[in-house]
Design a protein around this motif. Structure first.
Motif, PDB file in Angstrom:
ATOM      1  N   GLN A  85      73.100  -8.439  73.019  1.00 52.76           N
ATOM      2  CA  GLN A  85      71.769  -8.441  73.607  1.00 52.76           C
ATOM      3  C   GLN A  85      71.806  -8.882  75.066  1.00 52.76           C
ATOM      4  OE1 GLN A  85      68.976  -7.416  71.792  1.00 52.76           O
ATOM      5  NE2 GLN A  85      68.015  -7.385  73.789  1.00 52.76           N
ATOM      6  N   GLN A  86      72.598  -9.899  75.380  1.00 55.79           N
ATOM      7  CA  GLN A  86      72.671 -10.411  76.746  1.00 55.79           C
ATOM      8  C   GLN A  86      73.294  -9.377  77.688  1.00 55.79           C
ATOM      9  OE1 GLN A  86      74.867 -14.069  77.116  1.00 55.79           O
ATOM     10  NE2 GLN A  86      74.407 -14.312  79.295  1.00 55.79           N
ATOM     11  N   THR A  87      74.394  -8.782  77.256  1.00 56.81           N
ATOM     12  CA  THR A  87      75.045  -7.772  78.093  1.00 56.81           C
ATOM     13  C   THR A  87      74.149  -6.545  78.256  1.00 56.81           C
ATOM     14  OG1 THR A  87      77.225  -8.509  77.357  1.00 56.81           O
ATOM     15  CG2 THR A  87      77.084  -6.320  78.341  1.00 56.81           C
ATOM     16  N   LEU A  88      73.498  -6.138  77.175  1.00 55.20           N
ATOM     17  CA  LEU A  88      72.620  -4.976  77.237  1.00 55.20           C
ATOM     18  C   LEU A  88      71.486  -5.190  78.226  1.00 55.20           C
ATOM     19  CD1 LEU A  88      71.726  -2.209  76.236  1.00 55.20           C
ATOM     20  CD2 LEU A  88      70.562  -3.356  74.334  1.00 55.20           C
ATOM     21  N   SER A  89      70.933  -6.375  78.256  1.00 55.55           N
ATOM     22  CA  SER A  89      69.835  -6.675  79.176  1.00 55.55           C
ATOM     23  C   SER A  89      70.280  -6.483  80.625  1.00 55.55           C
ATOM     24  CB  SER A  89      69.327  -8.088  78.945  1.00 55.55           C
ATOM     25  OG  SER A  89      68.293  -8.404  79.856  1.00 55.55           O
ATOM     26  N   ALA A  90      71.457  -6.997  80.944  1.00 54.57           N
ATOM     27  CA  ALA A  90      71.964  -6.877  82.316  1.00 54.57           C
ATOM     28  C   ALA A  90      72.312  -5.434  82.657  1.00 54.57           C
ATOM     29  CB  ALA A  90      73.186  -7.777  82.491  1.00 54.57           C
ATOM     30  N   GLN A  91      72.925  -4.724  81.708  1.00 50.84           N
ATOM     31  CA  GLN A  91      73.303  -3.336  81.948  1.00 50.84           C
ATOM     32  C   GLN A  91      72.073  -2.430  82.054  1.00 50.84           C
ATOM     33  OE1 GLN A  91      76.671  -1.646  81.974  1.00 50.84           O
ATOM     34  NE2 GLN A  91      77.015  -3.689  82.780  1.00 50.84           N
ATOM     35  N   ARG A  92      71.071  -2.714  81.267  1.00 49.06           N
ATOM     36  CA  ARG A  92      69.823  -1.951  81.324  1.00 49.06           C
ATOM     37  C   ARG A  92      69.253  -1.964  82.739  1.00 49.06           C
ATOM     38  NH1 ARG A  92      67.266  -3.083  75.756  1.00 49.06           N
ATOM     39  NH2 ARG A  92      66.044  -1.203  75.286  1.00 49.06           N
ATOM     40  N   ALA A  93      69.300  -3.142  83.366  1.00 48.03           N
ATOM     41  CA  ALA A  93      68.757  -3.274  84.720  1.00 48.03           C
ATOM     42  C   ALA A  93      69.518  -2.397  85.717  1.00 48.03           C
ATOM     43  CB  ALA A  93      68.796  -4.736  85.154  1.00 48.03           C
TER      44      ALA A  93
END
Length: 346
Positions: A201-209
């Motif tokens: 979830q944490q990595t996905l949030s950053a990559q989404r941005a």
């Protein structure tokens, strides 16, 4: 238009989404600006059913391959200079200029990257010059596409031909509205990406941005045209950004390192299609070969796709034999460098 498998789409190897189904990770509602992608239905002449011989009752190879969706990989890169205006126009018309010399594609696949100015172009690699570890140049220019100005990128000639790198707008202008467009999201302009794996979830949030602004530009441009669209990517965050912005746009995850990882991402975003390498298709002579180094497990992806109502499209198909065996095994779409893979029947 032939019959379809139960729950499978009639058009372009993608399933229409159930907007009441749970959203991606966590099943919560998706948020974000919605973009209108309403389009008139495409002409049946260029859109193929995804049925296979098992459901239609037909027994001949010709009946099977007639129903396979032919997707022109980079505009049939084995015949034309890849991802160029010439390639996509010829692939979607059956040949260059006014000549009809081969079957036209049902869908044209192009890779999308941004220039330093943010202009979207059709190009596969990060670097303008690198290909195969630097053995040969893809274009006569140098530098990373996303760090190079638009004029330099679009002025670069491809593979020693007179063809240059086109903008994505040029691509759409060259493809008739009754031919689909598969947009592969390659890179939003970063060297810090996480391909072919489910993300925390944490990595996905950053990559989404990282992916969001680029993805929104792609979808906004695509919405100006009448072609049916399928968005694919090796990157989970790219698909997440698409779903955030407009969850009516069909998406496909590109499998690479692991069947199980690919299925996890596919199910997380309820992807309409799965794009898998040919050595991941059980029931063919190619299953488990060394085409792509991956954890293959003994999973029948054709059966999974049928059960879950997804289309199964396979890359990269090079010969009539591969095409025949893949369709016999239950594949829906053939992502091919050559327009002739469905020409020969034994």
């Amino acid at each position: 238009m032939g019959q379809t498998r139960k729950g499978r789409p009639e058009r372009l190897g993608v399933r229409r989404r159930d907007h009441h189904a749970p959203a991606g990770r966590g099943g919560g509602p998706r948020t974000g600006r919605r973009v209108s992608h309403a389009r008139p239905p495409p002409s049946p002449s260029s859109v193929t059913a995804t049925a296979t011989v098992r459901d239609s009752g037909d027994t001949g190879d010709e009946a099977m391959t007639d129903r396979a969706t032919l997707i022109a990989h980079r505009g049939f890169a084995g015949v034309y200079p890849e991802n160029t205006e010439l390639a996509v126009e010829a692939a979607s018309s059956g040949g260059p200029g006014t000549d009809t010399v081969h079957r036209r594609a049902d869908m044209v696949e192009v890779d999308v990257v941004p220039t330093a100015d943010g202009t979207l172009v059709a190009f596969h690699d990060d670097g303008l010059a690198e290909r195969d570890g630097g053995e040969r140049g893809l274009t006569d220019a140098e530098g990373l596409v996303f760090e190079t100005d638009t004029d330099t990128v679009t002025g670069a000639t491809v593979l020693g031909t007179g063809e240059t790198v086109p903008t994505l707008e040029t691509v759409f202008e060259a493809v008739p509205p009754d031919v689909g467009v598969n947009l592969e999201l390659k890179n939003p302009g970063s060297d810090d990406l996480r391909p072919a794996e489910p993300l925390s979830q944490q990595t996905l949030s950053a990559q989404r941005a990282l992916w969001r602004p680029y993805t929104e530009r792609v979808l906004d441009l695509a919405s100006e045209y009448d072609n049916e669209i399928l968005v694919s990517s090796f990157y989970e965050a790219a698909l997440a950004a698409v779903r955030d912005y407009d969850d009516s746009v069909p998406v496909a995850f590109l499998f690479r390192d692991s069947i199980e990882a690919g299925l996890e991402v596919t199910r997380r975003y309820d992807c309409e299609a799965m794009h898998v390498p040919r050595n991941m298709v059980r029931g063919t002579p190619f299953f488990g070969d060394d085409y792509v180094d991956a954890d293959l497990r003994d999973i029948d992806l054709a059966a999974v796709a049928a059960d879950e109502g997804r289309a199964l499209n396979v890359w990269t198909v090079s010969t009539w034999y591969q095409a025949r065996e893949l369709v016999r095994a239950g594949v829906d779409g053939l992502i091919s460098d050559y327009p002739t893979v469905l020409s020969f029947q034994d």
